[in-house]
Enzyme design. Structure first.
Site, mmCIF file in Angstrom:
data_model
loop_
_atom_site.group_PDB
_atom_site.id
_atom_site.type_symbol
_atom_site.label_atom_id
_atom_site.label_comp_id
_atom_site.label_asym_id
_atom_site.label_seq_id
_atom_site.Cartn_x
_atom_site.Cartn_y
_atom_site.Cartn_z
ATOM 1 N N LYS A 98 55.870 41.766 40.719
ATOM 2 C CA LYS A 98 55.800 43.166 41.158
ATOM 3 C C LYS A 98 57.208 43.751 41.231
ATOM 4 O O LYS A 98 58.139 43.042 41.629
ATOM 5 C CB LYS A 98 55.176 43.235 42.556
ATOM 6 N N ARG A 106 41.086 38.753 41.963
ATOM 7 C CA ARG A 106 39.777 38.581 41.321
ATOM 8 C C ARG A 106 39.569 37.144 40.854
ATOM 9 O O ARG A 106 38.438 36.661 40.777
ATOM 10 C CB ARG A 106 39.629 39.589 40.170
HETATM 11 N N1 BES Z 1 47.015 43.087 45.819
HETATM 12 C C1 BES Z 1 47.078 43.911 44.679
HETATM 13 C C2 BES Z 1 46.392 45.267 44.878
HETATM 14 C C3 BES Z 1 47.000 46.206 45.884
HETATM 15 C C4 BES Z 1 47.897 47.169 45.492
HETATM 16 C C5 BES Z 1 46.621 46.160 47.214
HETATM 17 C C6 BES Z 1 48.425 48.049 46.403
HETATM 18 C C7 BES Z 1 47.154 47.044 48.129
HETATM 19 C C8 BES Z 1 48.051 48.001 47.714
HETATM 20 C C9 BES Z 1 46.427 43.229 43.485
HETATM 21 O O1 BES Z 1 46.487 41.855 43.463
HETATM 22 C C10 BES Z 1 47.142 43.746 42.277
HETATM 23 O O2 BES Z 1 48.297 43.526 42.170
HETATM 24 N N2 BES Z 1 46.405 44.410 41.388
HETATM 25 C C11 BES Z 1 46.981 44.981 40.232
HETATM 26 C C12 BES Z 1 45.984 44.820 39.114
HETATM 27 C C13 BES Z 1 46.544 45.140 37.755
HETATM 28 C C14 BES Z 1 47.534 44.095 37.349
HETATM 29 C C15 BES Z 1 45.401 45.218 36.779
HETATM 30 C C16 BES Z 1 47.259 46.462 40.497
HETATM 31 O O3 BES Z 1 46.495 47.097 41.231
HETATM 32 O O4 BES Z 1 48.271 46.970 40.020
HETATM 33 ZN ZN ZN Z 2 48.299 41.120 42.596
#
Ligand code: BES
Ligand code: ZN
Ligand code: ZN
Length: 490
Positions: free
Chosen positions: A260, A334
């Site tokens: 991230k 997921r």
């Molecule tokens: N934990 C995150 C989602 C999230 C984002 C929760 C902001 C709370 C606040 C999840 O694991 C994630 O990183 N999802 C990605 C998915 C993408 C790579 C398809 C996302 O939402 O960017």
């Molecule tokens: Zn994630």
């Protein structure tokens, strides 16, 4: 907080402070006794606005209406304004304003007291807590509206359990990843079962491998903290229904090798909110002793980087045999849920199965910070969740699946990809990915609850503090309460 409910008149109750709810903006109500002072203070009585008239030991708070969804945050604001004020230890409040026969307003009032008094000061050298220990609620006017003292007491008791359980979840989520990792979540669950009638089973890596939970293990691999799967069970005799809850318990989500960006990594301690909500719900259900069988599963994992991290391009095999092409290691929730959902369904044949997860940023983009996204193959099930959320004072909205978005998850080399090939509709595609791990028996009994928005917000809102809100606890416990009043189990 000690609650007392009495039919004594408000003026006969001794307390350090009286909390007065102002609904009528013209202050016509006879209980608004400090009209001139309030006007001089510039108090307008808007929702959540607070005025302390210290000379008369009265704290006024504005509320748009007497409905639960306004009363709960209004009372919470009043309580929040007392945090750090050590001279006030007891308060009294009247329910004379209510014209409803039911106890919903009373319950919302008591919930607001406990939710609004919440502070998280574990990492502060100077502790700031609410000093309010005793709350006396007068039923003066309520009696005329056929609410018995007994039903009022029960409403306040349930409110206390529900709000305490929400605060319990908030504490877990707010705890740093250094102090709360998968083993910690397992210890919390174990402790919960020691202090209640809940059964607790902790599944460690060796057994996770034997069970074929390879996608969960892949996500966990680069962390020094080994994963755990938690199974808590509340099993009363002759249950009205059997319900399974599955929570995403990512104690930290760095994104993994699909790392991230710095700004997006901050707050990712909150990626354990779904799992923490499941723990809070189990606590509430056992304390309320609901006549319903509830199984809570938590996939507790840390998503980190390292030499043995799982990679984009890997193909993983989930517990149900489906193969998954990993194209982004940040779509890890997921993968963890896929295996835990399979495990939970193998263990328990349920009337309903719900998963709760901070699954996608897309859900926050789509519906905003305050609302959960509810997805299901069966509209009755998502509607049941949305309704329960609203009754509990949480915001939730239905997001519909569709076959075009489903197609965007197709993989050329495996059964499915862990991300979609389009930038849009990310909350729904994540939900449709999970749907692939729901078996035939549970297909129309499942709903996915994306709490990525409300679980953790960096400012106060309504009855919620800065940080963790405990999203999902009130929503789901209210749903379980409703199910426990209607026979669904055959
Ligand atoms: N934990 C995150 C989602 C999230 C984002 C929760 C902001 C709370 C606040 C999840 O694991 C994630 O990183 N999802 C990605 C998915 C993408 C790579 C398809 C996302 O939402 O960017
Ligand atoms: Zn994630
Ligand atoms: Zn995540």
């Amino acid at each position: 907080m000690n609650f007392q409910v009495t039919i004594d008149s408000i003026k006969d109750i001794r307390a350090d402070l009286e909390v007065v709810v102002v609904v009528d903006k013209k202050f016509k109500h006879p209980f608004v006794q400090d009209k001139k002072v309030l006007k001089r203070m510039g108090f307008g009585g808007s929702q959540g606005e607070v005025a302390l008239v210290a000379t008369h030991n009265r704290l006024y708070v504005g509320s748009n209406s007497l409905k639960s969804q306004d009363i709960r945050p209004a009372i919470a604001s009043a309580m929040r304004s007392l945090i750090g004020k050590k001279s006030y230890k007891s308060i009294k409040i009247a329910t004379y304003l209510s014209h409803t026969k039911c106890t919903a307003t009373l319950r919302a009032m008591a919930e607001g007291m406990v939710l609004g008094s919440y502070t998280f000061d574990r990492y502060k050298s100077k502790k700031q807590k609410s000093s309010i220990k005793d709350v006396t609620i007068s039923l003066e006017g309520y009696a005329e509206h056929e609410v018995t003292l007994d039903s009022a007491l029960r409403a306040v008791h349930y409110a206390e359990i529900l709000a305490d359980s929400t605060n319990f979840t908030r504490d877990i989520v707010n705890t740093t990843p250094e102090d709360c990792y998968p083993e910690t979540l397992a210890e919390i669950a174990q402790k919960l079962s020691n202090n209640s009638g809940l059964k607790c089973e902790i599944i460690k890596p060796k057994r996770l491998a034997k069970e074929g939970m390879h996608t969960l293990l892949a996500v966990a691999r680069a962390s020094r903290h080994k994963p755990r799967v938690i199974h808590l069970a509340h099993k009363p005799k002759n249950p009205k229904a059997v319900v399974t809850l599955v929570g995403k318990g990512l104690t930290y989500d760095s994104g993994g090798l699909s790392l991230k960006p710095a700004d997006f990594m901050v707050t990712m301690k909150s990626d354990k909110s779904g799992g923490s909500a499941v723990l809070g719900i189990m606590k509430a259900v056992s304390e309320m002793n609901l006549p319903i069988e509830v199984h809570g599963f938590v996939g507790a994992v840390e998503n980190m980087i390292g030499g043995d991290a799982y990679k984009p391009d890997d193909v993983l095999t989930a517990k149900n045999g489906k193969t998954i092409e990993v194209r982004n290691t940040d779509a890890e929730g997921r993968l963890v849920l896929a295996d835990v959902l399979c495990y939970a369904q193998q263990e328990i044949k349920a009337d309903y199965i719900f998963d709760m997860a901070t699954l996608t940023g897309a859900c926050v983009v789509g519906v905003g910070h305050y609302t959960s996204g509810i997805m299901s193959n069966a509209s009755e099930v998502s509607e049941l969740v949305v309704k329960s959320a609203h009754n509990a004072g949480e915001l939730a909205t239905k997001l519909e699946f569709n076959t075009y978005l489903k197609d965007t998850l197709k993989s050329q080399i495996a059964d499915i990809c862990n991300i979609s090939n389009t930038r849009y509709g990310g909350a729904i595609t994540a939900g449709q990915f999970l749907s692939e791990f729901i078996d035939e028996h549970h297909k129309d009994k499942w709903a996915h609850i994306d709490i990525a928005g409300p679980a953790f917000v960096e400012h106060e809102w309504g009855e919620n503090p800065h940080g963790a809100s405990g999203a999902g606890v009130r929503m789901m416990t209210t749903l379980l309460e409703k199910l426990s009043k209607t026979q669904t189990h055959k």
